[in-house]
Design an enzyme around this catalytic site. Structure first.
Site: not given
Length: 317
Positions: A41, A292
Site C-alpha cells: 500500500k 501483498s
C-alpha cells in the site's frame, strides 16, 4: 518510478524448487510483505502524495483504513513533511494503530467498521479541505501499485501470468495496465475470498456487486463493493477472476510460514491459495504470485491453523 525510489523497497522475486515441483509450474513470489510498512500500500500512497502541489500538501492529507493503507499514507506524508490524519474503526488492532501513529500520523478512532470510519473521514475532508487519499479508487494510487508489475517483469522477464489479490481493485488495476503495456500477452488473474466476492460476482455476472456484509481472514481484501474507477480497468485488462475459501487461504498462510519462513497476512496469501486451489485451470509456465502484505495479528494464528488442518489442501502444509 523515480518518485518512489527514495521511499520504497525493490522487493525480492523469490522461487522455491519444492513449490515448482508441487505445482508443476515455475512460480515466482513478489514479496511485498517485505515492503516498508509491511505491505504494498505504501507504493500507491507515496505516488499520490508525490503528485500533490505545494498548496495541496500544505493542507495535509486524510485517509480511512483498516491498517495497511493507513501506514502507507502516514509514511508517505512523513517523508514529504506534511500532516496526515487517518480515520480507523474502534475495533482496529492496537498494533496497527500504534504503527500508524509511529509514522507520525494523527489517528482518529471512530465507528464499529471501516465504512463508518470512511464516512467520518469524508466529512472531515469537506470541513478541512485536506486531500483525501482513497485506498484504491484513485488513478495515482493505482499507478503507484502498478510499479510492482514493472519490477516483476524486470526481475522475471519470462513471466506469462500474474495472480493478484483483489479487494477494491486498485492493486490489480495498476498491475494489469502496467503489465499489459510491457507484454500484451501476459495473463492477469484476480482472486477474491469466497465470502467477499463483489468484484468476482460483477466480473462473471454471477451475483451482487455490492455486498451487505463481508467476513474473511483476508481482511485486507474484505471490500463490500467494486470501485467506480477500478472496475472498468479490471473489465478491460484482467483475464480471469477466481475465488478461494477461508481454508484455502489459511493453508497457504501456514505453508508459507512453515516452508518459506515468511509470515504473510490473509490477503497476502490469497494469490498463492488460488494457485493451489485452481492450478489445473491456470495454464502457465512462469507464474507470478503477489504476496501483498505481512501485517498479521498473531493472536489469530490458532484459528488459522485450525482452518488449515480442516482443508483438503492441508497435506501441502
Amino acid at each position: 518510478m523515480k518518485h518512489l525510489k527514495p521511499i520504497i523497497h525493490r522487493t525480492p522475486l523469490t522461487t522455491s524448487s519444492a513449490i515448482n515441483y508441487m505445482t508443476e509450474k515455475n512460480v515466482y513470489f513478489k514479496m511485498e510483505n517485505q515492503q516498508k510498512t509491511g505491505a504494498f500500500k505504501v507504493r500507491g500512497a507515496s505516488y499520490k502524495v508525490a503528485q500533490l502541489t505545494n498548496q495541496e500538501a500544505y493542507k495535509g492529507v486524510i485517509a480511512a483504513s483498516a491498517g495497511n493503507h493507513a501506514q502507507g499514507v502516514a509514511l508517505a506524508a512523513a517523508k514529504r513533511g506534511i500532516e496526515a490524519k487517518i480515520f480507523m474503526s474502534e475495533h482496529t488492532p492496537d498494533a496497527k494503530i500504534e504503527a500508524t501513529r509511529n509514522y507520525g500520523a494523527t489517528v482518529v478512532l471512530t465507528g464499529d467498521s471501516f465504512q463508518e470510519a470512511y464516512e467520518a473521514a469524508v466529512e472531515e475532508q469537506k470541513r478541512s479541505h485536506s486531500v483525501f487519499i482513497h485506498p484504491f479508487d484513485d488513478p495515482d494510487v493505482m499507478a503507484g501499485q502498478g510499479t510492482i508489475a514493472l519490477e516483476m517483469l524486470e526481475q522475471g522477464p519470462r513471466l506469462d501470468t500474474i495472480i493478484v489479490p483483489v479487494g477494491g481493485g486498485g492493486l490489480i488495476s495498476g498491475i494489469a495496465v502496467a503489465a499489459k503495456f510491457i507484454n500484451p500477452n501476459i495473463k492477469i488473474i484476480g482472486v477474491q475470498a469466497h465470502t467477499a466476492s463483489a468484484v468476482y460476482n460483477r466480473f462473471h455476472d454471477t451475483g451482487p456487486s455490492t455486498l451487505s456484509s463481508v467476513s474473511t481472514i483476508a481482511d485486507g481484501i474484505a471490500v463490500k463493493k467494486t470501485g467506480i474507477q477500478t472496475f472498468p480497468l479490471i473489465e478491460k485488462y484482467v483475464d480471469d477472476m477466481v475465488t478461494v475459501t477461508e481454508e484455502d487461504i489459511a493453508s497457504a498462510m501456514v505453508y508459507m510460514l512453515e516452508r518459506k519462513k515468511s509470515l504473510i497476512e490473509g490477503a497476502g496469501a490469497a494469490a498463492f491459495a488460488a494457485l493451489l486451489a485452481h492450478g489445473e485451470r491456470i495454464h502457465s509456465n512462469h507464474c507470478g504470485i503477489i504476496v501483498s502484505g505481512g501485517n498479521m495479528d498473531l493472536s489469530r494464528m490458532p484459528h488459522i491453523q485450525k482452518l488449515a488442518t480442516n482443508n483438503h489442501l492441508s497435506c501441502l502444509a
